[in-house]
Design an enzyme around this catalytic site. Structure first.
Site: not given
Lengths: 303, 559
Positions: B130, B365, B406, B538
């Site tokens: 892809g 997924r 994954d 701060h």
């Protein structure tokens, strides 16, 4: 060993995958009774053409799922008003008459006057409430069927009328039978009490049983196969069909030859004013997987 | 060898159903040749031995009797697989490539590994079917963050009067432009990776890779590439999980990928799944003015978080007008007659329905091994047959093949994939590295954001650790107050014996930025004192970390 498994899922792909795995992995001396219920779906026989059996447009619209099973026989519509039963045994020990005896005891306990017909159906009052099919492979034998208790008959009638009529196919066609729900015969019959009676009858015929569950690696793979378009639409004998589709600004007639689920030849006729529109359609369709719900969408995208 | 129709009981005829093979095809023993219908049964005809199909004597639909000839198989030709694919191979040109490292998949696992390896002198080939950047860059992390920013701007405009700013007239949400903005960002980043590939002389092949065997990868593109590499890294990522709910294919049902290119803004949406993807989209759509319903199967949202933080986001989401149902199982999706979606679900045994314009399925997924033929390389799969099994050094069971990201099904995070890629390359270079997962930061871009690192309280309890937890809220923080962002808190967890910070979470403004400080603390074993001795500027929201650290000991000064 006598074993009973009641599926806790209604996902039809899961349930048939589980049935397949039980069948494949059955031990030599196993007699398995598997009871299961599917959410709305149409299950066609191993060698049927789903387009020839049901209204796929209606299925898409209503969310009825398409499935192909491993056994032979005809298409059935199922929902949660139906109970499926499966007997699995080695061919040596498989005895249809004993399986039928279990079924006879169940229907007897339900006070249903049942008749087993020659076409592998069980009738009451002259109408079918159960149909069964079988499969033999690698020494294992499976005998399974449906039992209609409170199936949505309107949906059943709608979905089992094919929407694509101009189709010539060599698959195995269903023979329509008139059907009846058990609840029409006896209002007190429910899926729950039928399941209980199955357990009781199984024990009476085969003796004590063990309640089992199944978790195997092969379940996932079988699930993927069963839910794939190639299996559902592609695993049937080759066929040709002609269908008309109305696109936004053109009427197209598609003549298709489908082999292994893939469009192997295509001829398009159209009234579109765009000169090469038919050629464009043909190009996009040739060698692609034939899925009725996608065809219109893909042709629209050309406009 | 002749294959005949087996005996049909009672002298009946069968009907030939599907024929599964063609003439010339090579079959193995037990391969299915054809199906035969007998009555209502199906008989599968299988090959008794391997060989080449020489002749098919039956045709589909034909009646057949017992003992009739069906197939002729030549066993002698069982071992010449070329016979099978001659026609396909001859037409296309093929190119043989020999390389040091072949990376399959160009996402944050693969492309980072490729660059890292190239920088250390390896010759690298990367295959991507892809777009470079993978899920993260194209349909995941980055595109959703573009949507989050657009939705935050929308929320800011709505809240502007709090700050004394009154936008003139109505403003409108242009979903097409939101999608276009996302695509621009994506294109820029994809271009960036392409540049890095060129710069590091990495050969990029566009196409889908498959293993032919342990040592060969084939890519069918405009020509056929046959790649032989010394080492391989599989980083094929994940794909959207699917559940076969009735109606899941209806036109108004989207997954996250479809939602990211959907250029119309629905009036209402039902999201199935209250995990990271579901909740990010819930807040995106809510901030854009959409009515949002979330249906979660489990009894809490964002299950990876501590229970108190999960309850906090549940309350914040409810206050924002997101309707949530927990412990609910979606049973079907149907179209109403006005084309709206009707989602039916079961909660506590009762059936409920919700109606909306669109449905987003966000149930997660799963590892993607589609078309890779990993079994031909002999790669072992992980538990439950998902993904590829790897050890801590990202090695698969095959010596020279590694897997990262994954596809390993360990933790689905882009930054974990990248780190795993580096570890894999180090091991290829013989450095013997291992992954360390004890300080993995995780950010969820809800409004407000949520971030966590290290152990959470639930995990501490499960491990029976002696720990102390302290929280400090943003409501007491001056900077947060000026921003009108007073919800949420910082939570720190220390080991009671060593005083080391072992985990932390932030729910509230800028959580995604603040988590970096906590990740440094957890990774390096900093103690409570190390934090309390640090000077925090701060006025910043970072002071809340300081207050929480004080909470671990003497107690926060400002609460």
């Amino acid at each position: 060993m006598n074993k009973l498994l009641i599926s806790n899922k209604n996902d039809p792909y899961y349930n048939i995958a589980l049935e397949r795995c039980l069948f494949k992995n059955a031990a030599d001396d196993d007699i398995i009774l598997y009871l299961w219920q599917n959410s709305p779906c149409v299950v066609v026989g191993r060698n049927q053409n789903i387009l020839l059996e049901c209204d796929t447009d209606y299925m898409t619209k209503t969310g009825i799922l398409p499935l192909r099973r491993f056994s032979g026989g005809g298409a059935v519509f199922q929902d949660l008003g139906n109970l499926n039963y499966t007997f699995i045994a080695n061919e040596k020990y498989a005895d249809d008459e004993k399986f039928k005896l279990v079924l006879k005891k169940v229907t007897g306990d339900l006070n249903v006057n049942s008749v087993f017909t020659g076409r592998n159906d069980i009738h009451c009052q002259g109408k079918k409430f159960s149909g069964y099919a079988y499969l033999s492979e690698d020494q294992n034998y499976m005998y399974h069927g449906t039992m209609m208790i409170d199936v949505d008959l309107d949906m059943l009638t709608q979905v089992l009328s094919p929407s694509i009529l101009k189709i010539q196919a060599k698959g195995i066609e269903s023979v329509k039978s008139r059907v009846i729900n058990l609840q029409q015969i006896n209002k007190a019959i429910t899926v729950e009490n039928t399941i209980k009676l199955f357990g009781k009858a199984f024990e009476q015929v085969y003796g004590p049983y063990q309640v089992i569950d199944y978790q195997g690696q092969d379940l996932d793979d079988t699930y993927s196969l069963l839910s794939s378009s190639r299996w559902i639409y592609g695993q049937c004998p080759a066929y040709t069909l002609s269908l008309e589709k109305k696109l936004k600004n053109a009427l197209v007639t598609l003549n298709l030859e489908v082999t292994d689920g893939v469009i192997s030849r295509v001829k398009v006729y159209t009234d579109s004013l765009e000169p090469d529109f038919a050629a464009k359609c043909e190009k996009i369709l040739l060698n692609s997987l034939f899925e009725p719900k996608n065809i219109l969408f893909r042709l629209e995208s050309l406009i | 060898m002749e294959i005949k129709m087996p005996l049909l009981p009672g002298g009946k005829m069968g009907t030939v159903g599907k024929i599964n093979v063609k003439v010339g095809e090579i079959v193995a023993e037990k391969d299915e040749l054809a199906q035969v219908e007998t009555g209502k049964g199906n008989k599968t005809i299988k090959a008794p031995a391997g060989g080449k199909i020489c002749k098919i004597c039956v045709c589909e639909g034909q009646k057949i009797a017992s003992d009739e000839l069906m197939f002729e198989i030549s066993e002698a030709e069982a071992n010449c697989p070329e016979a099978n694919c001659q026609c396909a191979c001859q037409e296309k040109q093929s190119e043989n490539i020999t390389t040091d490292l072949c990376v399959i998949g160009g996402g944050p696992g693969g492309y980072v590994a490729a660059i890292y390896a190239a920088k250390q002198g390896l010759k690298v080939t990367l295959i991507e079917k892809g777009a470079l950047g993978g899920t993260c860059l194209n349909v995941g992390c980055i595109p959703t963050k573009a949507f989050v920013k657009s939705s935050e701007v929308c929320r800011t405009i709505k809240e502007a009067p709090v700050f004394g700013i009154y936008p003139q007239g109505d403003f409108k949400v242009d979903m097409e432009k939101i999608v276009a903005h996302k695509d621009e960002v994506r294109a820029t980043l994809v271009g960036g990776i392409e540049y890095l590939m060129n710069k590091n002389k990495i050969q990029v092949i566009k196409g889908a890779a498959r293993f032919a065997d342990q040592n060969t990868v084939i890519v069918e593109a405009e020509k056929t590439y046959v790649i032989k590499a010394k080492d391989y890294i599989v980083s094929t990522g994940s794909k959207t999980s699917k559940i076969p709910i009735c109606g899941i294919d209806l036109p108004f049902v989207m997954d996250s990928t479809a939602a990211l290119s959907c250029s119309e803004l629905p009036k209402s949406i039902t999201i199935i799944g209250g995990g990271v993807i579901g909740m990010e989209f819930a807040f995106i759509y809510r901030n854009l003015g959409v009515q949002v319903n979330v249906i979660e199967f489990l009894d809490k949202l964002l299950t990876m978080l501590d229970s108190d933080i999960s309850s906090e986001i549940l309350q914040i989401a409810s206050e924002a007008g997101i309707k949530i149902r927990l412990s609910s199982k979606v049973t079907k999706i149907q179209p109403a007659i006005n084309d709206q979606a009707v989602v039916t679900f079961e909660k506590d045994g009762k059936e409920e329905i919700v109606v909306s314009d669109k449905v987003l399925v966000a149930i997660g997924r799963e590892p993607n091994l589609e078309g890779l033929d990993s079994e031909k390389a002999g790669l072992e799969k992980g538990p439950r047959n998902k993904g590829l099994q790897v050890d801590e050094g990202m090695r698969t069971n095959v010596e020279h093949i590694y897997a990262v990201g994954d596809v390993t099904n360990i933790i689905q995070l882009a930054h974990i994939a990248s780190r795993q890629g580096l570890v894999a390359v180090d091991n290829i270079l013989g450095k013997n590295c291992q992954m360390d997962y004890h300080a993995v930061p995780n950010v969820i871009f809800t409004s407000p954001e949520i971030a966590s690192v290290g152990l959470n309280e639930d995990e501490c309890q499960a491990r029976k650790l002696d720990y102390v937890a302290a929280r400090s809220g943003f409501a007491a923080n001056g900077k947060a107050l000026t921003m009108n962002e007073t919800k949420g808190y910082v939570k720190l967890i220390k080991d009671a014996k060593t005083n080391k910070i072992i985990g932390g979470s932030v729910i509230g403004v800028d959580a995604s930025t603040l988590i970096a400080a906590l990740a440094i603390a957890v990774q390096n074993g900093l103690t409570e004192e190390n934090l309390t001795e640090t000077i925090f500027a701060h006025p910043t929201v970072g002071e809340t970390i300081y207050e929480a650290a004080l909470g671990l000991g003497i107690g926060a000064l400002h609460e």
